[in-house]
Design a protein around this motif. Sequence first.
Motif, PDB file in Angstrom:
ATOM      1  N   ASP A  30      31.463  51.682  42.985  1.00 35.17           N
ATOM      2  CA  ASP A  30      31.320  52.224  44.330  1.00 35.17           C
ATOM      3  C   ASP A  30      32.702  52.198  45.012  1.00 35.17           C
ATOM      4  O   ASP A  30      33.305  51.118  45.128  1.00 35.17           O
ATOM      5  CB  ASP A  30      30.314  51.344  45.103  1.00 35.17           C
ATOM      6  CG  ASP A  30      30.073  51.846  46.517  1.00 35.17           C
ATOM      7  OD1 ASP A  30      30.783  52.762  46.971  1.00 35.17           O
ATOM      8  OD2 ASP A  30      29.161  51.292  47.170  1.00 35.17           O
ATOM      9  N   ALA A  32      33.488  52.096  47.922  1.00 33.62           N
ATOM     10  CA  ALA A  32      33.509  51.154  49.061  1.00 33.62           C
ATOM     11  C   ALA A  32      33.988  49.770  48.625  1.00 33.62           C
ATOM     12  O   ALA A  32      34.523  49.012  49.427  1.00 33.62           O
ATOM     13  CB  ALA A  32      32.120  51.063  49.682  1.00 33.62           C
ATOM     14  N   LYS A  33      33.808  49.452  47.333  1.00 33.30           N
ATOM     15  CA  LYS A  33      34.297  48.147  46.869  1.00 33.30           C
ATOM     16  C   LYS A  33      35.817  48.068  47.057  1.00 33.30           C
ATOM     17  O   LYS A  33      36.347  47.034  47.471  1.00 33.30           O
ATOM     18  CB  LYS A  33      33.939  47.927  45.393  1.00 33.30           C
ATOM     19  CG  LYS A  33      34.551  46.638  44.848  1.00 33.30           C
ATOM     20  CD  LYS A  33      34.122  46.275  43.458  1.00 33.30           C
ATOM     21  CE  LYS A  33      34.868  45.029  42.992  1.00 33.30           C
ATOM     22  NZ  LYS A  33      34.541  44.621  41.647  1.00 33.30           N
ATOM     23  N   ILE A  36      36.542  48.976  51.258  1.00 32.91           N
ATOM     24  CA  ILE A  36      36.090  47.938  52.205  1.00 32.91           C
ATOM     25  C   ILE A  36      36.216  46.548  51.577  1.00 32.91           C
ATOM     26  O   ILE A  36      36.783  45.639  52.173  1.00 32.91           O
ATOM     27  CB  ILE A  36      34.631  48.206  52.638  1.00 32.91           C
ATOM     28  CG1 ILE A  36      34.545  49.586  53.308  1.00 32.91           C
ATOM     29  CG2 ILE A  36      34.131  47.110  53.580  1.00 32.91           C
ATOM     30  CD1 ILE A  36      33.140  50.130  53.461  1.00 32.91           C
ATOM     31  N   GLY A  37      35.704  46.415  50.335  1.00 29.12           N
ATOM     32  CA  GLY A  37      35.694  45.097  49.687  1.00 29.12           C
ATOM     33  C   GLY A  37      37.094  44.543  49.475  1.00 29.12           C
ATOM     34  O   GLY A  37      37.343  43.346  49.676  1.00 29.12           O
ATOM     35  N   CYS A 112      55.354  36.237  44.592  1.00 25.74           N
ATOM     36  CA  CYS A 112      55.458  37.012  45.844  1.00 25.74           C
ATOM     37  C   CYS A 112      56.191  36.258  46.946  1.00 25.74           C
ATOM     38  O   CYS A 112      56.516  36.832  47.986  1.00 25.74           O
ATOM     39  CB  CYS A 112      54.068  37.386  46.346  1.00 25.74           C
ATOM     40  SG  CYS A 112      53.046  38.123  45.079  1.00 25.74           S
ATOM     41  N   ASP A 185      47.312  30.270  38.655  1.00 23.18           N
ATOM     42  CA  ASP A 185      46.443  31.288  39.254  1.00 23.18           C
ATOM     43  C   ASP A 185      46.902  32.695  38.898  1.00 23.18           C
ATOM     44  O   ASP A 185      46.097  33.623  38.817  1.00 23.18           O
ATOM     45  CB  ASP A 185      46.321  31.101  40.769  1.00 23.18           C
ATOM     46  CG  ASP A 185      47.637  31.251  41.515  1.00 23.18           C
ATOM     47  OD1 ASP A 185      48.702  30.926  40.949  1.00 23.18           O
ATOM     48  OD2 ASP A 185      47.601  31.699  42.681  1.00 23.18           O
ATOM     49  N   VAL A 197      46.081  36.762  35.329  1.00 21.05           N
ATOM     50  CA  VAL A 197      45.579  36.258  36.598  1.00 21.05           C
ATOM     51  C   VAL A 197      44.189  35.673  36.453  1.00 21.05           C
ATOM     52  O   VAL A 197      43.358  36.204  35.719  1.00 21.05           O
ATOM     53  CB  VAL A 197      45.616  37.378  37.666  1.00 21.05           C
ATOM     54  CG1 VAL A 197      44.752  38.552  37.293  1.00 21.05           C
ATOM     55  CG2 VAL A 197      45.198  36.871  39.031  1.00 21.05           C
ATOM     56  N   SER A 202      43.046  32.318  42.167  1.00 23.73           N
ATOM     57  CA  SER A 202      44.162  32.788  43.007  1.00 23.73           C
ATOM     58  C   SER A 202      43.749  32.838  44.480  1.00 23.73           C
ATOM     59  O   SER A 202      44.560  32.570  45.366  1.00 23.73           O
ATOM     60  CB  SER A 202      44.677  34.140  42.530  1.00 23.73           C
ATOM     61  OG  SER A 202      43.808  35.208  42.870  1.00 23.73           O
ATOM     62  N   TYR A 206      45.629  30.453  47.212  1.00 25.82           N
ATOM     63  CA  TYR A 206      46.247  31.081  48.391  1.00 25.82           C
ATOM     64  C   TYR A 206      45.779  30.359  49.654  1.00 25.82           C
ATOM     65  O   TYR A 206      46.598  29.941  50.494  1.00 25.82           O
ATOM     66  CB  TYR A 206      45.848  32.563  48.411  1.00 25.82           C
ATOM     67  CG  TYR A 206      46.338  33.413  49.567  1.00 25.82           C
ATOM     68  CD1 TYR A 206      45.970  33.131  50.877  1.00 25.82           C
ATOM     69  CD2 TYR A 206      47.118  34.545  49.341  1.00 25.82           C
ATOM     70  CE1 TYR A 206      46.389  33.929  51.942  1.00 25.82           C
ATOM     71  CE2 TYR A 206      47.545  35.350  50.395  1.00 25.82           C
ATOM     72  CZ  TYR A 206      47.169  35.034  51.694  1.00 25.82           C
ATOM     73  OH  TYR A 206      47.573  35.826  52.736  1.00 25.82           O
ATOM     74  N   MET A 240      42.422  40.206  51.726  1.00 31.29           N
ATOM     75  CA  MET A 240      42.859  38.816  51.555  1.00 31.29           C
ATOM     76  C   MET A 240      43.376  38.252  52.885  1.00 31.29           C
ATOM     77  O   MET A 240      43.177  37.068  53.194  1.00 31.29           O
ATOM     78  CB  MET A 240      43.942  38.750  50.477  1.00 31.29           C
ATOM     79  CG  MET A 240      44.339  37.345  50.076  1.00 31.29           C
ATOM     80  SD  MET A 240      43.023  36.472  49.197  1.00 31.29           S
ATOM     81  CE  MET A 240      43.124  34.848  49.937  1.00 31.29           C
ATOM     82  N   ASN A 273      49.623  46.340  46.364  1.00 31.73           N
ATOM     83  CA  ASN A 273      50.392  45.098  46.379  1.00 31.73           C
ATOM     84  C   ASN A 273      51.852  45.392  46.050  1.00 31.73           C
ATOM     85  O   ASN A 273      52.151  46.074  45.059  1.00 31.73           O
ATOM     86  CB  ASN A 273      49.817  44.097  45.367  1.00 31.73           C
ATOM     87  CG  ASN A 273      50.305  42.678  45.630  1.00 31.73           C
ATOM     88  OD1 ASN A 273      51.177  42.468  46.478  1.00 31.73           O
ATOM     89  ND2 ASN A 273      49.730  41.722  44.920  1.00 31.73           N
ATOM     90  N   TYR A 275      53.944  42.684  46.048  1.00 32.30           N
ATOM     91  CA  TYR A 275      54.368  41.306  45.767  1.00 32.30           C
ATOM     92  C   TYR A 275      55.352  40.767  46.829  1.00 32.30           C
ATOM     93  O   TYR A 275      54.942  40.512  47.931  1.00 32.30           O
ATOM     94  CB  TYR A 275      54.988  41.220  44.369  1.00 32.30           C
ATOM     95  CG  TYR A 275      54.045  41.375  43.189  1.00 32.30           C
ATOM     96  CD1 TYR A 275      52.676  41.191  43.287  1.00 32.30           C
ATOM     97  CD2 TYR A 275      54.555  41.700  41.927  1.00 32.30           C
ATOM     98  CE1 TYR A 275      51.841  41.317  42.167  1.00 32.30           C
ATOM     99  CE2 TYR A 275      53.731  41.829  40.802  1.00 32.30           C
ATOM    100  CZ  TYR A 275      52.367  41.641  40.931  1.00 32.30           C
ATOM    101  OH  TYR A 275      51.559  41.765  39.824  1.00 32.30           O
ATOM    102  N   SER A 305      52.076  33.033  44.012  1.00 34.65           N
ATOM    103  CA  SER A 305      51.261  32.307  43.036  1.00 34.65           C
ATOM    104  C   SER A 305      52.117  31.372  42.205  1.00 34.65           C
ATOM    105  O   SER A 305      53.317  31.600  42.006  1.00 34.65           O
ATOM    106  CB  SER A 305      50.565  33.298  42.108  1.00 34.65           C
ATOM    107  OG  SER A 305      49.609  34.025  42.823  1.00 34.65           O
TER     108      SER A 305
END
Length: 384
Positions: A30, A32-33, A36-37, A112, A185, A197, A202, A206, A240, A273, A275, A305
């Motif tokens: 999906d 949306a993952k 939004i996710g 990062c 991580d 990873v 992770s 964090y 995150m 990302n 980093y 990490s």
Amino acid sequence: MTSIGIHDLALATTHHVVDLAELAEDAGVDPAKYHIGLGQDRMSVPTADEDIVTMGAEAALPLLQRHGTDGIRTLLFATESGVDQSKSAGLFVHELLGLPRTMRVVEFKQACYGATAALQSALGFVARNPQERVLVISSDVARYELGSAGEPTQGAGAVAMLVAADPALLEIEPVSGVAARDVDDFWRPNDSTTAVVDGRLSLTAYLGALTTAWDDFTAAGGVGIEQIDRFCFHQPFTKMARKALTGLAQHTGATLTDELQEATFAYNRELGNTYTASLYAGLASLLDHDDDLAGRRIGLFSYGSGAVGEFFTGLVRPGYQQLRRRESTEAQIAGRVRLGLPAYRELHGAEHPSDTDWEAPSVTEGAFRFAGIRDRARRYEATP
Ligand code: CAA
């Protein structure tokens, strides 16, 4: 005491972009993952003739055009995706930009977090001699294995910062809270072009580094949480940072709403990302998209990490908008060329061993390009 901080800051990214809606559809996920996710829309992908050096030089170029090179005696290049085990990527940038011969150039590494170590070191150089200015470049290509959970959190980009006394953008305050712990991580073995990873670990590593760094910040005499007007967190994916704000609210008992960081997301949702550059792309987005922030205090959290974290604060300087270039940053992001999934996968898997001469195809329209490998050495040039 002299005020020291970020005098100017510029962002650069790649020629290509992959739309996460396409990746989701192809994977039967999906969309949306991802939207939004994870809070991500697209991810920048380098061409065969782009890498951390070309992006880093591209990001630094406007800073030198605006402010010249007087007083620059140090270039600190932070990256997780280094192109050589020995030579600093900064030396390629030094040559491409025609920087003075009388300089120290070095590469910083701690996933990062590296750019924050470089920034803190730059503040130290300027504190010792306020006439000096330091060029800090953070540049990364985030790569995970195709089909892995990390794949939609890839990305690429660079942020260059000029660190100076009496800065025009952000005065960095002296108190920092730091956290370090040996944890597996996320890491990248020397023989791997993609990160290894443990996704779940992770996230907790964090958040653990954030609370440890916050407690250290408080113990070191840092301001109270109610004196911080905006938050800017490292964004491996923008969701995150939402988890980070919630975690900090729970830890401190403060009420912290997402409005305190909403303006930090615009660039990272697009780049993916980056980093080392991610926190500072978030800062650029905040300065470009929030209301007038002059005199406001920003709390910044950097995470790398492995793992190291740092919480510190900065005061936005009056008149900072005069140096912001929102339109050119947005035009650069909007101008990326869509890359279809088959071509993206081919580029992802391409390897060019250093013991074979190789000429890179000319694709990038950026100011600099990776020309290829000759006599085992990487070659760079300005694009014609
Ligand atoms: N609609 C809306 N949301 C949805 C959804 C849908 N249809 N389906 C799932 N979601 C939500 C989930 O609920 C979840 O949200 P919450 O965490 O808020 O509950 C989110 O989408 C992600 O779903 P999953 O947890 O199931 O995702 P995953 O297991 O497939 O992968 C990941 C997530 C572990 C973060 C993975 O992307 C990954 O490994 N990324 C790389 C590692 C990383 O970025 N770690 C961050 C900390 S480390 C760091 O910061 C350093 C660095 O830069 C790497």
